[in-house]
Write an enzyme that holds these catalytic residues in place. Structure first.
Site, short mmCIF file in Angstrom:
data_model
loop_
_atom_site.label_atom_id
_atom_site.label_comp_id
_atom_site.label_asym_id
_atom_site.label_seq_id
_atom_site.Cartn_x
_atom_site.Cartn_y
_atom_site.Cartn_z
N ASN A 1 1.17 -1.19 0.04
CA ASN A 1 -0.06 -0.06 -0.13
C ASN A 1 1.11 1.01 0.50
OD1 ASN A 1 -2.19 1.86 0.74
ND2 ASN A 1 -2.60 1.25 2.95
N LYS A 20 0.08 4.81 -0.12
CA LYS A 20 -0.47 5.49 0.29
C LYS A 20 -0.01 7.13 -0.59
CE LYS A 20 -0.39 3.04 4.88
NZ LYS A 20 0.15 3.47 5.65
N HIS A 46 -9.47 1.23 4.74
CA HIS A 46 -8.36 1.02 5.85
C HIS A 46 -8.67 2.20 7.04
CE1 HIS A 46 -3.74 2.48 6.78
NE2 HIS A 46 -3.95 1.65 5.99
N GLU A 90 -7.14 4.78 8.52
CA GLU A 90 -6.34 5.84 7.88
C GLU A 90 -7.94 6.64 7.41
OE1 GLU A 90 -2.79 5.46 5.56
OE2 GLU A 90 -2.08 4.87 7.43
N GLU A 111 -5.88 -5.22 10.62
CA GLU A 111 -4.82 -3.74 11.16
C GLU A 111 -4.70 -3.02 12.14
OE1 GLU A 111 -2.30 -3.57 7.19
OE2 GLU A 111 -4.49 -1.50 6.83
N GLY A 162 2.57 1.66 11.14
CA GLY A 162 3.30 2.92 10.31
C GLY A 162 3.80 3.72 12.11
N SER A 177 2.90 -2.88 10.43
CA SER A 177 4.04 -2.89 10.49
C SER A 177 5.34 -3.81 10.51
CB SER A 177 4.74 -2.34 11.80
OG SER A 177 4.82 -0.65 12.45
#
Ligand code: PGA
Length: 266
Positions: free
Chosen positions: A12, A14, A99, A101, A169, A175, A212
């Site tokens: 991904n 991003k 996702h 985010e 996730e 991250g 991660s």
């Protein structure tokens, strides 16, 4: 619908890379991606602006390309949005939906994710449905129920192993350099599998881990029998780091098939 291997290694990207950088990275990955008879399928998810160029440059390889999101409607006055049909037209075969985010920063609800997933399935895209709890939800002991409601509310009807995969996730692992422990991954993947059994006809969809995943922990994560692949963010922007993760998947797949055939893996 595209045919996938038993394990998926997904990158991904991003909001990173311009068109030229994206084509360079995908070409480096495509050169070493597994062949069609491999147990491992590799896909990258460039930003929308680079999707078509990346898809064209990978056309003669086994590397697949996907979008990072899509709209729930087929078309309309939705400034700044991209439909599932547009993704397919640009060469995408998959799409990441839900996702964290987007759920957290853009307030995307599970109902919206479900509409998007329905739209994506209609266009023949394979959906990567992301689920994950926050650190606070984990600390409060709510993580199993959070994932249950995200799954039940985001999952469209007509889901099969062929058209959808789940990516677990944990938000606190994305991250941050802190990946979930083997115990946490085992528990959550088993929980998701149990939830999926009454909801799916036929074989249970793949359940991937994300958060991660790096070259130095991929082997450990991919060695867990409950993990059917990984969704990689930061480390997928570096060809050699991402290819090490692909190699870890290839080597653990070999071990699994030898074990299934009763052979000793060397
Ligand atoms: P990360 O991102 O590998 O950088 O933690 C994973 C993701 O957001 O899918």
């Amino acid at each position: 619908m595209v045919q996938l291997g038993r394990r998926l290694i997904l990158g991904n990207w991003k909001m990173h890379l311009n068109g030229q950088q994206a084509v360079a990275l995908s070409s480096a990955v495509a050169k070493q991606s597994p062949t069609s008879d491999s147990d491992v399928t590799v896909a990258v998810f460039p930003p929308f602006t680079a999707l078509q160029a990346v898809a064209q440059s990978c056309r003669s390889s086994h590397l697949l390309v996907g979008g990072q999101d899509c709209h729930g409607q087929a078309q309309g006055a939705f400034t700044g949005s991209i439909s599932a049909g547009m993704l397919a037209d640009a060469g995408a075969e998959m799409v990441i939906l839900g996702h964290s985010e987007r759920r957290q920063l853009l307030g995307e609800t599970s109902q919206t994710v479900c509409e998007k997933a329905e739209a994506a399935l209609k266009q023949g895209l394979h959906v990567i449905l992301c689920l994950g709890e926050t650190h606070a939800q984990r600390e409060a002991g709510e993580y199993l129920s959070v994932i249950e409601s995200q799954l039940k509310q985001s999952l469209p009807t007509g889901v099969t192993r062929e058209n959808l995969s789940i990516a677990y996730e944990p938000v606190w692992a994305i991250g941050t350099g802190k990946n979930a422990s083997a115990l946490d991954i085992n528990d959550m993947h088993a929980h998701i599998k149990t939830l999926l059994i009454p909801l799916i006809k036929g074989e249970i969809p793949r359940i991937l881990y994300g958060g991660s995943v790096k070259a130095n922990n991929a082997l450990e994560i991919l060695s867990l029998p409950v993990v059917d692949g990984v969704l990689v963010g930061g480390a997928s922007l570096d060809a050699s780091a991402f290819l090490s993760i692909v190699d870890a998947a290839k080597s653990t797949s070999k071990q699994a098939s030898h074990a299934a055939a009763g052979k000793v893996s060397l």
